[in-house]
Design a protein around this motif. Structure first.
Motif, PDB file in Angstrom:
ATOM      1  N   HIS A   1       7.752  73.008  46.277  1.00 49.51           N
ATOM      2  CA  HIS A   1       7.989  71.730  45.621  1.00 49.51           C
ATOM      3  C   HIS A   1       6.689  70.909  45.370  1.00 49.51           C
ATOM      4  N   ARG A   2       5.529  71.260  46.182  1.00 49.12           N
ATOM      5  CA  ARG A   2       4.354  70.345  46.049  1.00 49.12           C
ATOM      6  C   ARG A   2       3.037  71.244  45.973  1.00 49.12           C
ATOM      7  N   ARG A   3       3.229  72.483  46.336  1.00 53.83           N
ATOM      8  CA  ARG A   3       1.883  73.570  46.400  1.00 53.83           C
ATOM      9  C   ARG A   3       1.693  73.864  44.939  1.00 53.83           C
ATOM     10  N   LEU A   4       0.451  73.552  44.471  1.00 50.11           N
ATOM     11  CA  LEU A   4       0.137  73.783  43.121  1.00 50.11           C
ATOM     12  C   LEU A   4      -0.253  75.292  42.900  1.00 50.11           C
ATOM     13  N   HIS A   5       0.065  76.121  42.044  1.00 50.84           N
ATOM     14  CA  HIS A   5      -0.040  77.360  41.759  1.00 50.84           C
ATOM     15  C   HIS A   5      -0.713  77.830  40.418  1.00 50.84           C
ATOM     16  N   GLY A   6      -1.771  78.360  40.496  1.00 53.46           N
ATOM     17  CA  GLY A   6      -2.650  78.795  39.204  1.00 53.46           C
ATOM     18  C   GLY A   6      -2.015  79.647  38.292  1.00 53.46           C
ATOM     19  N   GLU A   7      -1.123  80.326  38.811  1.00 49.20           N
ATOM     20  CA  GLU A   7      -0.356  81.463  37.778  1.00 49.20           C
ATOM     21  C   GLU A   7       0.687  80.597  37.115  1.00 49.20           C
ATOM     22  N   THR A   8       1.110  79.400  37.530  1.00 46.67           N
ATOM     23  CA  THR A   8       2.030  78.598  36.791  1.00 46.67           C
ATOM     24  C   THR A   8       1.571  77.308  36.185  1.00 46.67           C
ATOM     25  N   GLY A   9       0.505  77.434  35.656  1.00 47.93           N
ATOM     26  CA  GLY A   9      -0.374  76.267  35.128  1.00 47.93           C
ATOM     27  C   GLY A   9      -0.395  75.017  35.938  1.00 47.93           C
ATOM     28  N   HIS A  10      -0.639  75.519  37.224  1.00 47.71           N
ATOM     29  CA  HIS A  10      -0.959  74.534  38.392  1.00 47.71           C
ATOM     30  C   HIS A  10       0.132  73.550  38.754  1.00 47.71           C
ATOM     31  N   VAL A  11       1.165  73.955  38.572  1.00 39.55           N
ATOM     32  CA  VAL A  11       2.570  73.038  39.124  1.00 39.55           C
ATOM     33  C   VAL A  11       3.002  73.822  40.053  1.00 39.55           C
ATOM     34  N   PRO A  12       4.085  73.116  40.913  1.00 35.83           N
ATOM     35  CA  PRO A  12       4.740  73.917  41.735  1.00 35.83           C
ATOM     36  C   PRO A  12       5.886  74.564  41.235  1.00 35.83           C
ATOM     37  N   PRO A  13       6.470  75.710  42.003  1.00 39.09           N
ATOM     38  CA  PRO A  13       7.427  76.833  41.348  1.00 39.09           C
ATOM     39  C   PRO A  13       8.473  76.121  40.957  1.00 39.09           C
ATOM     40  N   ALA A  14       9.150  75.260  41.897  1.00 41.71           N
ATOM     41  CA  ALA A  14      10.280  74.570  41.092  1.00 41.71           C
ATOM     42  C   ALA A  14      10.321  73.751  40.076  1.00 41.71           C
TER      43      ALA A  14
END
Length: 106
Positions: free
Chosen positions: A74-87
Motif C-alpha cells: 500500500h505504500r512502497r513505491l515500485h519502479g516496475e509499476t510506474g512508482h506506485v504501490p501494487p494496490a
C-alpha cells in the motif's frame, strides 16, 4: 512452489487440507513462478528480517511480517509499476480495463 518431493508429499497434502488451503504447484520445467517467489523472499529478508535481528519471539516476526506486507502493498513505491504501490497499480488497472455498465430505465 516447484514439484519437489517435499511439496508433493501426502503429509503436506493432509496438512494443507486440514488448514483449508490448496496447494499451488507450477508446471514442470517452468521456473518463472519459483524465481518470482525466491526474489520476493530475498527482498523480504533484506528489507525486514536481517536489519531487525535478533528476533526474540515468533510473535514479533508475525507482527512485523503483517506490517511489512501492508507497507509493501500500500505504500512502497515500485519502479516496475510506474512508482506506485501494487494496490494502487492494481486498482488503476481494473479501472482502465472495466467496461462501464449499461443501464436502462424501464
Amino acid at each position: 512452489s516447484d514439484a519437489g518431493s517435499q511439496y508433493t508429499s501426502f503429509r503436506l497434502a493432509e496438512h494443507l487440507d486440514t488448514a483449508g488451503t490448496a496447494a499451488s504447484i507450477g508446471s514442470v520445467g517452468d521456473a518463472y513462478g519459483n524465481a518470482l517467489m525466491e526474489s520476493m523472499i530475498d527482498l523480504f529478508e533484506t528489507e525486514l528480517i536481517k536489519p531487525r535481528r535478533p528476533w526474540k519471539t515468533l510473535s514479533q516476526v508475525e507482527l512485523a511480517t503483517a506490517e511489512y506486507l501492508d507497507w509493501y502493498n500500500h505504500r512502497r513505491l515500485h519502479g516496475e509499476t510506474g512508482h506506485v504501490p501494487p494496490a494502487e497499480y492494481e486498482a488503476n488497472h481494473y479501472l482502465s480495463t472495466t467496461k462501464p455498465q449499461v443501464t436502462t430505465n424501464i
